[in-house]
Write a protein that holds these residues in place. Structure first.
Motif, PDB file in Angstrom:
ATOM      1  N   TYR A  73      57.613  19.002 -35.088  1.00 36.17           N
ATOM      2  CA  TYR A  73      58.737  18.066 -35.139  1.00 36.17           C
ATOM      3  C   TYR A  73      59.047  17.654 -36.570  1.00 36.17           C
ATOM      4  CZ  TYR A  73      58.242  17.483 -30.089  1.00 36.17           C
ATOM      5  OH  TYR A  73      58.179  17.700 -28.732  1.00 36.17           O
ATOM      6  N   LEU A  74      60.312  17.377 -36.819  1.00 38.05           N
ATOM      7  CA  LEU A  74      60.730  16.880 -38.123  1.00 38.05           C
ATOM      8  C   LEU A  74      60.434  15.396 -38.278  1.00 38.05           C
ATOM      9  CD1 LEU A  74      64.226  18.646 -38.365  1.00 38.05           C
ATOM     10  CD2 LEU A  74      62.170  19.246 -39.672  1.00 38.05           C
ATOM     11  N   HIS A  75      60.575  14.624 -37.196  1.00 34.26           N
ATOM     12  CA  HIS A  75      60.524  13.162 -37.301  1.00 34.26           C
ATOM     13  C   HIS A  75      59.121  12.580 -37.325  1.00 34.26           C
ATOM     14  CE1 HIS A  75      59.957  13.712 -32.985  1.00 34.26           C
ATOM     15  NE2 HIS A  75      59.556  12.457 -32.914  1.00 34.26           N
ATOM     16  N   SER A  76      58.093  13.372 -36.979  1.00 36.69           N
ATOM     17  CA  SER A  76      56.743  12.804 -36.860  1.00 36.69           C
ATOM     18  C   SER A  76      55.763  13.379 -37.872  1.00 36.69           C
ATOM     19  CB  SER A  76      56.202  13.036 -35.449  1.00 36.69           C
ATOM     20  OG  SER A  76      56.063  14.428 -35.175  1.00 36.69           O
ATOM     21  N   THR A  77      56.212  14.267 -38.746  1.00 31.86           N
ATOM     22  CA  THR A  77      55.329  14.887 -39.739  1.00 31.86           C
ATOM     23  C   THR A  77      55.831  14.612 -41.152  1.00 31.86           C
ATOM     24  OG1 THR A  77      56.566  16.975 -39.726  1.00 31.86           O
ATOM     25  CG2 THR A  77      54.756  16.758 -38.136  1.00 31.86           C
ATOM     26  N   ALA A  78      54.889  14.578 -42.093  1.00 33.07           N
ATOM     27  CA  ALA A  78      55.277  14.379 -43.490  1.00 33.07           C
ATOM     28  C   ALA A  78      56.066  15.570 -43.992  1.00 33.07           C
ATOM     29  CB  ALA A  78      54.024  14.166 -44.346  1.00 33.07           C
ATOM     30  N   LEU A  79      55.689  16.762 -43.560  1.00 31.82           N
ATOM     31  CA  LEU A  79      56.427  17.957 -43.945  1.00 31.82           C
ATOM     32  C   LEU A  79      57.864  17.880 -43.441  1.00 31.82           C
ATOM     33  CD1 LEU A  79      55.114  21.559 -43.998  1.00 31.82           C
ATOM     34  CD2 LEU A  79      57.238  21.111 -42.788  1.00 31.82           C
ATOM     35  N   GLY A  80      58.020  17.492 -42.177  1.00 28.21           N
ATOM     36  CA  GLY A  80      59.350  17.390 -41.591  1.00 28.21           C
ATOM     37  C   GLY A  80      60.204  16.314 -42.230  1.00 28.21           C
ATOM     38  N   LYS A  81      59.598  15.179 -42.534  1.00 29.72           N
ATOM     39  CA  LYS A  81      60.359  14.092 -43.152  1.00 29.72           C
ATOM     40  C   LYS A  81      60.774  14.449 -44.579  1.00 29.72           C
ATOM     41  CE  LYS A  81      58.493  10.348 -40.326  1.00 29.72           C
ATOM     42  NZ  LYS A  81      57.833   9.028 -40.291  1.00 29.72           N
TER      43      LYS A  81
END
Length: 260
Positions: free
Chosen positions: A140-148
């Motif tokens: 997920y984009l919204h729950s990971t530092a990579l995604g954010k």
């Protein structure tokens, strides 16, 4: 598990063949034709025909004793070829190796694909914490530092469009699912230059991510590391953020980005 959206149109046989490869790739053990058929809701005859073709080209392999199938070496070869040809992977790999070996930080490289991020490199450290995200897996984009970090690289209106395109999964009790709160967090990430999540994707795990830019300044990927909240004292968010942003900056510079 993050489910990948089905293609709108295309070759049905190709789609089914790729589904078989994905299933075998994720399975910890070899699988029989009937099990594969049941998992993918296909007839045994169709499954066997597809597997025969995949086997012919060495994308799957069969154990001669159990008659069960596993992912083949040809699939591995394609991925290995990419690691040698892709500029981003080739310049990022030494940085991930350094973070893992010298600083004992599990390290990851990922890019955005639709509403998800996909890991393209993963290096496990020799530290006591095993946090594995295999290359090719979605997150997920919204729950990971990579995604954010990837989201923060977008224009605000585009980031908001992605955050509101579907209901945001409550991965853990700490996952932020309110798009408005996430948008304020993205603004902070742009200012700081890195993203942080604490127990939002995996309970007890802190992750720090930073963007990677190309020669035009566009964010094309992100690097992240993960460690346990109870890790040794040197694993502070500030210290890890310095390491991650420095590595991301060196990768960006190798790709032609000139920091202003």
């Amino acid at each position: 598990m993050v489910e990948q959206a089905k293609p709108v149109a295309g070759s049905q046989s190709l789609e089914r063949g790729l589904e078989i490869l994905e299933l075998l790739d994720k399975s910890p053990t070899a699988m029989g034709v009937r099990e594969i058929s049941r998992r993918l809701d296909l007839s045994a005859a169709i499954t066997q025909r597809l597997i025969n073709t995949l086997s012919q080209y060495n994308f799957v392999t069969q154990d001669p004793e159990t008659r069960r199938y596993a992912i083949g070496y040809r699939a591995f070869g394609l991925g290995w070829s990419l690691t040698k040809k892709d500029r981003l992977i080739s310049v990022a790999k030494p940085e991930l190796d350094m973070l893992a070996s010298k600083h004992l930080l599990n390290s990851y490289l990922g890019v955005m694909r639709g509403l998800r991020a996909i890991y393209i490199l993963s290096v496990q450290s020799d530290g006591p914490i095993a946090i594995r995200s295999a290359p090719g897996s979605l997150t997920y984009l919204h729950s990971t530092a990579l995604g954010k970090a990837l989201l923060a690289g977008l224009a605000p209106d585009e980031a908001y469009r992605l955050l509101t395109a579907e209901p945001l999964a409550q991965v853990t009790p700490h996952t932020i699912t309110d798009p408005q709160i996430l948008m304020r967090e993205l603004a902070d990430i742009r200012q700081k230059g890195y993203a942080t999540v604490k127990s939002e994707n995996i309970p007890g795990i802190i992750s720090v991510g930073a963007p990677i830019r190309d020669t035009s300044g566009k964010v094309i990927a992100a690097l992240s590391t993960a460690f346990a909240e109870w890790s040794t004292p040197e694993f502070t968010v500030a210290a890890v953020a310095d390491l991650v942003t420095a590595s991301a900056a060196r990768i960006s510079q190798s790709l032609g980005h000139q920091h202003s």
